[in-house]
Scaffold this active site. Structure first.
Site, PDB file in Angstrom:
ATOM      1  N   LYS A  92       0.801  -1.227   0.000  1.00 39.81           N
ATOM      2  CA  LYS A  92       0.000   0.000   0.000  1.00 39.81           C
ATOM      3  C   LYS A  92       0.832   1.275   0.000  1.00 39.81           C
ATOM      4  O   LYS A  92       0.424   2.300  -0.564  1.00 39.81           O
ATOM      5  CB  LYS A  92      -0.943  -0.001   1.205  1.00 39.81           C
ATOM      6  CG  LYS A  92      -2.025  -1.074   1.179  1.00 39.81           C
ATOM      7  CD  LYS A  92      -3.040  -0.832   0.074  1.00 39.81           C
ATOM      8  CE  LYS A  92      -4.214  -1.791   0.154  1.00 39.81           C
ATOM      9  NZ  LYS A  92      -5.197  -1.559  -0.929  1.00 39.81           N
ATOM     10  N   GLU A 114      -9.846   5.584   3.112  1.00 40.42           N
ATOM     11  CA  GLU A 114     -10.641   4.471   3.628  1.00 40.42           C
ATOM     12  C   GLU A 114      -9.703   3.287   3.841  1.00 40.42           C
ATOM     13  O   GLU A 114      -8.636   3.218   3.217  1.00 40.42           O
ATOM     14  CB  GLU A 114     -11.755   4.102   2.638  1.00 40.42           C
ATOM     15  CG  GLU A 114     -11.353   3.122   1.543  1.00 40.42           C
ATOM     16  CD  GLU A 114     -10.301   3.639   0.571  1.00 40.42           C
ATOM     17  OE1 GLU A 114      -9.541   2.795   0.020  1.00 40.42           O
ATOM     18  OE2 GLU A 114     -10.222   4.868   0.353  1.00 40.42           O
ATOM     19  N   SER A 387       1.579  -9.825  -0.809  1.00 43.17           N
ATOM     20  CA  SER A 387       1.255  -8.398  -0.736  1.00 43.17           C
ATOM     21  C   SER A 387       1.401  -7.784   0.639  1.00 43.17           C
ATOM     22  O   SER A 387       1.511  -6.560   0.763  1.00 43.17           O
ATOM     23  CB  SER A 387      -0.169  -8.165  -1.248  1.00 43.17           C
ATOM     24  OG  SER A 387      -1.095  -8.945  -0.505  1.00 43.17           O
TER      25      SER A 387
END
Length: 459
Positions: A92, A114, A387
């Site tokens: 991210k 969010e 991830s």
């Protein structure tokens, strides 16, 4: 190899994508499109972005040959792209840096986001702390409970975390509330969306920032495969979990021209694809509009979004990025499902076989890689995008496995050394004045009308 140029100038991937927003957001979206068009190829912007990835995030992230797992599966060699080793523990951060850099250049001092699993929230709070930006993160109250370590991380970093109690109290509802906030505070606020969804240019922009993952892999894999005497210089299959789909698109996009590399997205099958309790938007959804773009949506016959289910908060979403919908339709990518049970088993297997604790989201991709490897030759290869790391999920895993887990010493009735009084956390500016505690400011505009209620303004 074949040519691939998506999206078109209006932000469409075939019949998907676009921009479906209310008039109150039209100016903000146009402003963002213009800013991204100005800076995406600007040498100074690109140089700063690469520098931040190298020195703040720690890129390039390595590729690891899961040798023991590969031997035990008895087929293809399995490789892991270690995005879990990035600063903040997931992919991210790649995207949040790029968007925060835009926010600075656009003169937006306040950032909203969010989050579902909390990794995007942590990444956003991290970069806001670095750049001195106010940060407000919306998170479904159900996710606040199951991802409490990340909630506290965000607060440590100075963010205000707003639990959302409406709807299913998960990622979809957090995104709804963030959109409402953006409408009410559009002049001074930048919305850092965490996935390849939302109105144009977000699906393209987030993909571009995340494509560093696949670009690195293309450079790294030939040497890795040569060591194993593999049959090709690039992997035979690339696998990633898919909720909204940013980590998957980040590794898929650079590989799209490589026709001999199969792209496989793994959706959350929950309790089974036919159980009604899953988050498999591509496999069980239909075309519709969600959060400003046209894509595959889990919805009923009346077009109402249905509730989703997944063991992993980050995959618990009723839609998918529009480019994933397009890749599925044209057959360039395949999308499969993995159940909660199989994802949890893969989580434990990777922990005890390779010494790596994966996020539950990533565990879905690991589970399918284990299954696929058994059907392939030993000179073939699978590349999995790992991830994120699983620190955030150990409480959930402990509950599901009937294990003992204590969140902090006080949970066991123990005291903590360091003083009897709680430490007051204050902003740097308040060290010489009477400033407010960190996170004391409350978000504004939560009662504003939902910006996607009107679909009249299509860009």
């Amino acid at each position: 190899m074949f040519s691939y140029q998506q999206p078109d100038p209006s932000g469409h991937f075939g019949k998907y994508g676009g921009s479906f927003v209310s008039e109150t957001l039209t100016h903000a979206i146009n402003e963002l499109k213009d800013a991204y068009a100005q800076y995406q190829n600007d040498p100074a912007f690109v140089s700063e972005f690469k520098s931040e990835l190298a020195h703040f995030v720690g890129r390039p992230s390595p590729i690891y040959h899961a040798d023991r797992m590969s031997r035990e599966m008895g087929g293809a060699q399995i490789y892991l792209k270690r995005e879990d080793l990035n600063h903040t523990g997931a992919h991210k951060i790649n995207n949040t840096i790029g968007q925060a850099m835009l926010a600075k250049r656009m003169g937006k001092p306040r950032v909203i986001a969010e989050t579902g699993a909390g990794q995007h929230g942590v990444a956003t709070a991290t970069i806001c702390a670095r750049y001195g930006l106010e940060c407000v993160v919306y998170m479904g109250s159900e996710d606040v409970k199951r991802q409490s370590p990340n909630v506290y991380r965000m607060k440590l970093l100075g963010a205000t975390v707003v639990p959302v109690h409406s709807g299913s109290r998960t990622l979809k509802d957090a995104l709804n509330e963030a959109m409402r906030d953006w409408v009410a505070n559009v002049d001074n606020t930048f919305y850092i969306i965490g996935t390849v969804a939302g109105p144009h240019p977000y699906p393209m922009m987030v993909r571009d920032f995340q494509s560093v993952i696949g670009t690195e892999c293309i450079a790294q894999m030939p040497d890795m495969l040569a060591r194993q005497n593999a049959a090709s210089t690039q992997p035979d299959a690339v696998i990633a979990c898919v909720g909204g789909g940013s980590n998957a698109m980040g590794i898929f996009h650079p590989y799209i021209p490589f026709k001999n590399t199969q792209l496989i997205g793994v959706e959350a099958a929950g309790e089974g694809l036919d159980s009604g309790k899953h988050s498999a938007s591509i496999q069980r959804g239909s075309a519709g509009v969600l959060h400003g773009n046209r894509t595959y949506v889990l919805q009923d016959d009346n077009g109402q979004v249905t509730e989703t289910h997944s063991i992993s908060a980050g995959l618990d979403y009723p839609g998918v990025g529009p480019e994933h919908a397009f890749l599925s339709d044209i057959g360039r990518a395949q999308y499969v499902g993995v159940t909660d049970k199989d994802a949890l088993a893969a989580f434990h297997y990777l922990c005890r076989t390779e010494g790596i604790i994966p996020a539950l989201e990533s565990s879905h991709a690991i589970a399918y890689a284990m299954k696929l490897a058994k059907t392939m030759r030993t000179d073939q290869s699978i590349l999995v995008n790992l991830s994120g790391r699983g620190d955030k999920d150990i409480g959930t895993v402990a509950d599901l496995s009937n294990g003992d887990f204590y969140c902090r010493p006080s949970c066991q009735g123990q005291g903590v050394k360091g003083g009897e009084q709680p430490i007051m956390m204050v902003k740097a500016a308040a060290l010489s004045s009477d400033g407010p505690p960190l996170g004391a400011t409350s978000p504004q505009g939560s009662s504003a009308a939902h910006p996607l209620a009107s679909l009249g303004a299509r860009l």
